[in-house]
Design a protein around this motif. Structure first.
Motif: not given
Length: 481
Positions: A51-52, A110-114, A153-154, A216-220
């Protein structure tokens, strides 16, 4: 005190609120406070999901020396509620309901990617991120509008991968020799284990590059690009792209996308087919490959005047006696035209006569060779037999002339013709070259005893010849009277 802060975000990112549960020491405004993460992420069972997540808080730089913690809540956003489910708490190293959860982002940046590992079907739910800054600086839960829970966020968990995206809408029809760029992309919810993309039934000139890219939504997603020059041989070719997802299950998961390539080109491989191959009346068919083929037309020509004699895919002709004619066709569509090679039509009877002449000459030559071989064999056999007979006769004559004669008793022929035997041994010379049949007596003029020459008859030849070696020395006993 709490106050909702709303900031619109573009693309597939959610519009976030910040629910401030407790703020001590600093005031924060809505203009410089926001939180960004995708509305929905789709995970594959047995794999992981990332989850970005990024955020910004006013005057954040002033609190870099304090401790910052991240918390993930499942289903409910109320942190203090007895019904709340804390899946992850970095301050207390708590992980519940998952085999492992790792915050790969740096909260100080400021990055909370998990990343949530080993996803199962029961992990499908809404998740909320809570930020705590100690000691007692900030405690806030980033919470979407409760009235619109669909924007939470699901995490959606499935057993099958998401469909592939093939960019081929602009490739329905491409001109021959045109450079074509084709792309295939597959979602990568777990960047640590991205899917592997492979192509099948690709053109010979294709070049492929593959890379992991951020959307763009930070997913890959994994993007695979293929470049090639369109050939008429690739027309109506089904090109396939396959993505294989590794996961912690007995079998990997695959998903495939296919599309048909349409290539525009002028006539190719134009040729003529004759049916039947023999006979007086025949049909000529003009064959050609072209795209489009619905507007393909054919024109027939006869060598000589070079003027059209017919139109259409097929024509019927009659072979002419004692004449040979050449024909060809031209296939044409809106992109170009092509001519076939010539075909010759010869009268069947003339062709048959030629075959008879060839076969007759060949048969005559073969018969001559066979007769010559037989005659030579007979002559050779006859000569061999004659040589054998001559050699046998010569051998018999030689044996007859050179046989050994041994006489135990002398034979004396008197004047009155009486034959007498004597025990005295006398030796005489026998000349075989002067032997004659009958008896001869020679008398001395003075009536004295003379040496008598007589013909010796051998009656028992086989018994008297003991050895061939006695041929050189022959002796006879003669009695002189």
């Amino acid at each position: 005190m709490s106050s909702p802060l709303r900031t619109p975000m573009a693309g597939n990112q959610i519009t976030c609120f910040i629910f401030i549960s407790s703020v001590l020491g600093h005031a924060h405004s809505a203009d410089d406070t926001y939180f960004v993460m995708p509305q929905t992420v789709t995970a594959l069972t047995g794999s992981c999901v990332q989850i970005p997540c990024t955020f910004n808080i006013s005057n954040f730089e002033d609190n870099l020396k304090i401790k910052i913690y991240g918390i993930w809540l499942k289903n409910k956003s109320q942190y203090a509620s007895k019904d709340s489910f804390i899946a992850f708490n970095s301050s207390e190293n708590i992980i519940r309901g998952f085999s492992d959860i790792t915050m790969t982002g740096d909260l100080n940046e400021r990055n909370c990617t998990t990343v949530f590992y080993n996803i199962m079907m029961n992990h499908s739910d809404r998740y909320y991120f809570r930020l705590e800054m100690e000691p007692n600086v900030l405690r806030a839960t980033f919470n979407p509008n409760p009235a619109d829970s669909s924007n939470t966020v699901r995490i959606n968990v499935t057993d099958s991968p998401q469909p592939l995206e093939l960019e081929h809408s602009k490739l329905q029809y491409v001109m021959e020799e045109t450079t074509v760029n084709l792309s295939c992309s597959a979602e990568a919810p777990c960047p640590a284990q991205p899917p592997k993309i492979s192509w099948s039934n690709i053109p010979e000139s294709a070049r492929i590059t593959t890379q992991l890219q951020e959307k763009p939504d930070k997913t890959q997603s994994v993007f695979s690009y293929m470049t090639f020059k369109a050939s008429y041989k690739d027309h109506k070719k089904n090109i396939s792209c396959t993505a294989t997802y590794p996961r912690n299950t007995p079998n990997d998961s695959t998903v495939e996308g296919t599309f048909m390539l349409q290539v525009l080109f002028p006539p190719k491989e134009t040729h003529i087919i004759i049916t039947p191959s023999v006979g007086t009346n025949v049909t000529l068919t003009c064959k050609s490959k072209a795209s489009p083929s619905n507007d393909l037309n054919y024109t027939w020509y006869k060598r000589g005047p070079e003027t059209p004699i017919a139109w259409g895919k097929k024509i019927n002709l009659t072979r002419t006696h004692n004449q040979t004619a050449s024909y060809f066709c031209i296939a044409q569509n809106k992109h170009g035209k092509q001519s076939s090679e010539d075909v010759q039509l010869t009268d069947e009877r003339q062709s048959g006569f030629s075959h008879l002449v060839i076969y007759g000459c060949t048969g005559g030559l073969l018969a001559f060779v066979l007769l010559s071989a037989g005659f030579f064999y007979c002559m050779r056999t006859k000569a061999s037999r004659q040589a054998h007979v001559t050699g046998k006769d010569q051998a018999e004559d030689k044996n007859r002339d050179m046989m050994a004669i041994y006489v135990n008793n002398d034979i004396v022929i008197s004047k009155n013709g009486e034959k007498k035997e004597t025990d005295d041994l006398h030796y005489g010379e026998i000349d075989f070259s002067k032997l004659q049949i009958g008896h001869k007596t020679r008398e001395h003029p003075n009536n004295g005893p003379v040496t008598e020459y007589a013909e010796v008859q051998v009656t028992e030849r086989k018994r008297q010849i003991n050895s061939v070696q006695q041929m050189d020395k022959l002796y006879a006993e003669v009695q002189k009277k």
